[in-house]
Design a protein around this motif. Structure first.
Motif, PDB file in Angstrom:
ATOM      1  N   LEU A   1      -5.035  19.792   1.384  1.00 19.59           N
ATOM      2  CA  LEU A   1      -4.144  18.647   1.303  1.00 19.59           C
ATOM      3  C   LEU A   1      -4.813  17.536   0.505  1.00 19.59           C
ATOM      4  N   SER A   2      -3.998  16.822  -0.259  1.00 20.42           N
ATOM      5  CA  SER A   2      -4.485  15.685  -1.033  1.00 20.42           C
ATOM      6  C   SER A   2      -3.654  14.454  -0.693  1.00 20.42           C
ATOM      7  N   CYS A   3      -4.295  13.301  -0.807  1.00 18.79           N
ATOM      8  CA  CYS A   3      -3.594  12.043  -0.552  1.00 18.79           C
ATOM      9  C   CYS A   3      -4.135  10.997  -1.511  1.00 18.79           C
ATOM     10  N   ALA A   4      -3.246  10.426  -2.287  1.00 14.52           N
ATOM     11  CA  ALA A   4      -3.620   9.381  -3.237  1.00 14.52           C
ATOM     12  C   ALA A   4      -3.109   8.042  -2.729  1.00 14.52           C
ATOM     13  N   ALA A   5      -4.019   7.082  -2.623  1.00 12.60           N
ATOM     14  CA  ALA A   5      -3.670   5.757  -2.116  1.00 12.60           C
ATOM     15  C   ALA A   5      -3.706   4.734  -3.254  1.00 12.60           C
ATOM     16  N   SER A   6      -2.805   3.754  -3.176  1.00  6.33           N
ATOM     17  CA  SER A   6      -2.770   2.702  -4.190  1.00  6.33           C
ATOM     18  C   SER A   6      -2.229   1.423  -3.577  1.00  6.33           C
ATOM     19  N   GLY A   7      -2.392   0.340  -4.309  1.00  9.45           N
ATOM     20  CA  GLY A   7      -1.808  -0.920  -3.876  1.00  9.45           C
ATOM     21  C   GLY A   7      -2.700  -1.802  -3.040  1.00  9.45           C
ATOM     22  N   PHE A   8      -4.004  -1.539  -3.032  1.00  9.15           N
ATOM     23  CA  PHE A   8      -4.922  -2.400  -2.303  1.00  9.15           C
ATOM     24  C   PHE A   8      -6.247  -2.469  -3.045  1.00  9.15           C
ATOM     25  N   THR A   9      -7.017  -3.523  -2.751  1.00 11.92           N
ATOM     26  CA  THR A   9      -8.261  -3.741  -3.471  1.00 11.92           C
ATOM     27  C   THR A   9      -9.485  -3.702  -2.557  1.00 11.92           C
ATOM     28  N   SER A  10      -9.259  -3.630  -1.249  1.00 12.49           N
ATOM     29  CA  SER A  10     -10.393  -3.608  -0.325  1.00 12.49           C
ATOM     30  C   SER A  10     -11.311  -2.442  -0.630  1.00 12.49           C
ATOM     31  N   ARG A  11     -12.605  -2.688  -0.552  1.00  8.34           N
ATOM     32  CA  ARG A  11     -13.579  -1.626  -0.797  1.00  8.34           C
ATOM     33  C   ARG A  11     -14.081  -1.027   0.504  1.00  8.34           C
ATOM     34  N   ARG A  12     -13.648  -1.608   1.638  1.00  6.34           N
ATOM     35  CA  ARG A  12     -14.080  -1.087   2.927  1.00  6.34           C
ATOM     36  C   ARG A  12     -12.860  -0.620   3.697  1.00  6.34           C
ATOM     37  N   TYR A  13     -12.709   0.682   3.808  1.00  7.66           N
ATOM     38  CA  TYR A  13     -11.561   1.220   4.511  1.00  7.66           C
ATOM     39  C   TYR A  13     -11.844   2.645   4.938  1.00  7.66           C
ATOM     40  N   THR A  14     -11.169   3.065   5.941  1.00  6.64           N
ATOM     41  CA  THR A  14     -11.286   4.436   6.435  1.00  6.64           C
ATOM     42  C   THR A  14     -10.034   5.211   6.063  1.00  6.64           C
ATOM     43  N   MET A  15     -10.226   6.430   5.647  1.00  3.22           N
ATOM     44  CA  MET A  15      -9.078   7.293   5.340  1.00  3.22           C
ATOM     45  C   MET A  15      -9.069   8.460   6.329  1.00  3.22           C
ATOM     46  N   SER A  16      -7.894   8.787   6.792  1.00  2.00           N
ATOM     47  CA  SER A  16      -7.781   9.756   7.881  1.00  2.00           C
ATOM     48  C   SER A  16      -6.569  10.658   7.686  1.00  2.00           C
ATOM     49  N   TRP A  17      -6.602  11.753   8.427  1.00  2.00           N
ATOM     50  CA  TRP A  17      -5.456  12.655   8.545  1.00  2.00           C
ATOM     51  C   TRP A  17      -5.155  12.823  10.027  1.00  2.00           C
ATOM     52  N   ASP A  18      -3.876  12.750  10.362  1.00  7.85           N
ATOM     53  CA  ASP A  18      -3.487  13.193  11.687  1.00  7.85           C
ATOM     54  C   ASP A  18      -2.283  14.123  11.544  1.00  7.85           C
TER      55      ASP A  18
ATOM     56  N   VAL B   1       0.845  -1.189   0.000  1.00  3.91           N
ATOM     57  CA  VAL B   1       0.000   0.000   0.000  1.00  3.91           C
ATOM     58  C   VAL B   1       0.886   1.245   0.000  1.00  3.91           C
ATOM     59  N   GLN B   2       0.556   2.169  -0.867  1.00  6.80           N
ATOM     60  CA  GLN B   2       1.318   3.427  -0.936  1.00  6.80           C
ATOM     61  C   GLN B   2       0.376   4.611  -0.829  1.00  6.80           C
ATOM     62  N   LEU B   3       0.798   5.615  -0.085  1.00  2.00           N
ATOM     63  CA  LEU B   3       0.042   6.852   0.029  1.00  2.00           C
ATOM     64  C   LEU B   3       0.982   8.014  -0.248  1.00  2.00           C
ATOM     65  N   VAL B   4       0.529   8.917  -1.086  1.00  4.92           N
ATOM     66  CA  VAL B   4       1.339  10.076  -1.442  1.00  4.92           C
ATOM     67  C   VAL B   4       0.537  11.339  -1.152  1.00  4.92           C
ATOM     68  N   GLU B   5       1.071  12.159  -0.234  1.00  2.88           N
ATOM     69  CA  GLU B   5       0.411  13.408   0.136  1.00  2.88           C
ATOM     70  C   GLU B   5       0.969  14.561  -0.671  1.00  2.88           C
ATOM     71  N   SER B   6       0.165  15.590  -0.821  1.00  5.36           N
ATOM     72  CA  SER B   6       0.605  16.829  -1.447  1.00  5.36           C
ATOM     73  C   SER B   6      -0.266  17.971  -0.931  1.00  5.36           C
ATOM     74  N   GLY B   7       0.196  19.195  -1.167  1.00 11.53           N
ATOM     75  CA  GLY B   7      -0.613  20.354  -0.841  1.00 11.53           C
ATOM     76  C   GLY B   7      -0.189  21.130   0.380  1.00 11.53           C
ATOM     77  N   GLY B   8       0.818  20.664   1.100  1.00  8.87           N
ATOM     78  CA  GLY B   8       1.283  21.417   2.253  1.00  8.87           C
ATOM     79  C   GLY B   8       2.004  22.681   1.816  1.00  8.87           C
ATOM     80  N   GLY B   9       2.362  23.495   2.795  1.00  8.34           N
ATOM     81  CA  GLY B   9       3.077  24.724   2.499  1.00  8.34           C
ATOM     82  C   GLY B   9       2.957  25.711   3.637  1.00  8.34           C
ATOM     83  N   SER B  10       3.283  26.957   3.339  1.00  7.08           N
ATOM     84  CA  SER B  10       3.232  28.025   4.326  1.00  7.08           C
ATOM     85  C   SER B  10       2.095  28.976   4.005  1.00  7.08           C
ATOM     86  N   VAL B  11       1.413  29.434   5.035  1.00  5.24           N
ATOM     87  CA  VAL B  11       0.277  30.326   4.841  1.00  5.24           C
ATOM     88  C   VAL B  11       0.168  31.236   6.056  1.00  5.24           C
ATOM     89  N   GLN B  12      -0.420  32.402   5.860  1.00  6.78           N
ATOM     90  CA  GLN B  12      -0.622  33.318   6.971  1.00  6.78           C
ATOM     91  C   GLN B  12      -1.859  32.905   7.770  1.00  6.78           C
TER      92      GLN B  12
END
Length: 116
Positions: free
Chosen positions: A19-36, A1-12
């Motif tokens: 933020l975006s996160c693209a996941a790949s490498g799995f076939t399960s249709r039941r899963y939770t996606m989260s940010w911490d 399983v691979q996850l690639v994040e993007s969209g971070g940076g500096s802001v006032q």
């Protein structure tokens, strides 16, 4: 399983980031996606989560309710975090992770800095 994040940076303070996160490498249709997030000197905090069920049940940390919105694209296996009204205390490394069964798979993290 691979996850690639993007969209971070500096802001006032008061600004927005998405933020975006693209996941790949799995076939399960039941899963939770989260940010911490991990801020220097602070405990890791679960920011938001969204289930794979129709409509996607969401949960948010009290510290971000009303300011952050999590969403997902089940076709793309992607999750997004829209962050509005950012505060200096939101500064942290943000990590995307997917929970399949009892296992978590993590991305590499993306830095978000909120500073004037």
């Amino acid at each position: 399983v691979q996850l690639v994040e993007s969209g971070g940076g500096s802001v006032q303070p008061g600004g927005s980031l998405r933020l975006s996160c693209a996941a790949s490498g799995f076939t399960s249709r039941r899963y939770t996606m989260s940010w911490d997030r991990q801020a220097p000197g602070k405990e890791r905090e679960l920011v938001a989560a969204i289930s794979s069920s129709d409509g996607g049940t969401t949960n948010y940390a009290d510290s971000v309710k009303g300011r952050f919105t999590i969403s997902r694209d089940n076709v793309k296996n992607a999750v997004y975090l829209q962050m509005n009204s950012l505060k200096p205390e939101d500064t942290a490394i943000y990590y995307c992770f997917v929970t399949i069964g009892a296992t978590n798979f993590w991305g590499q993290g993306t830095q978000v800095t909120v500073s004037s």
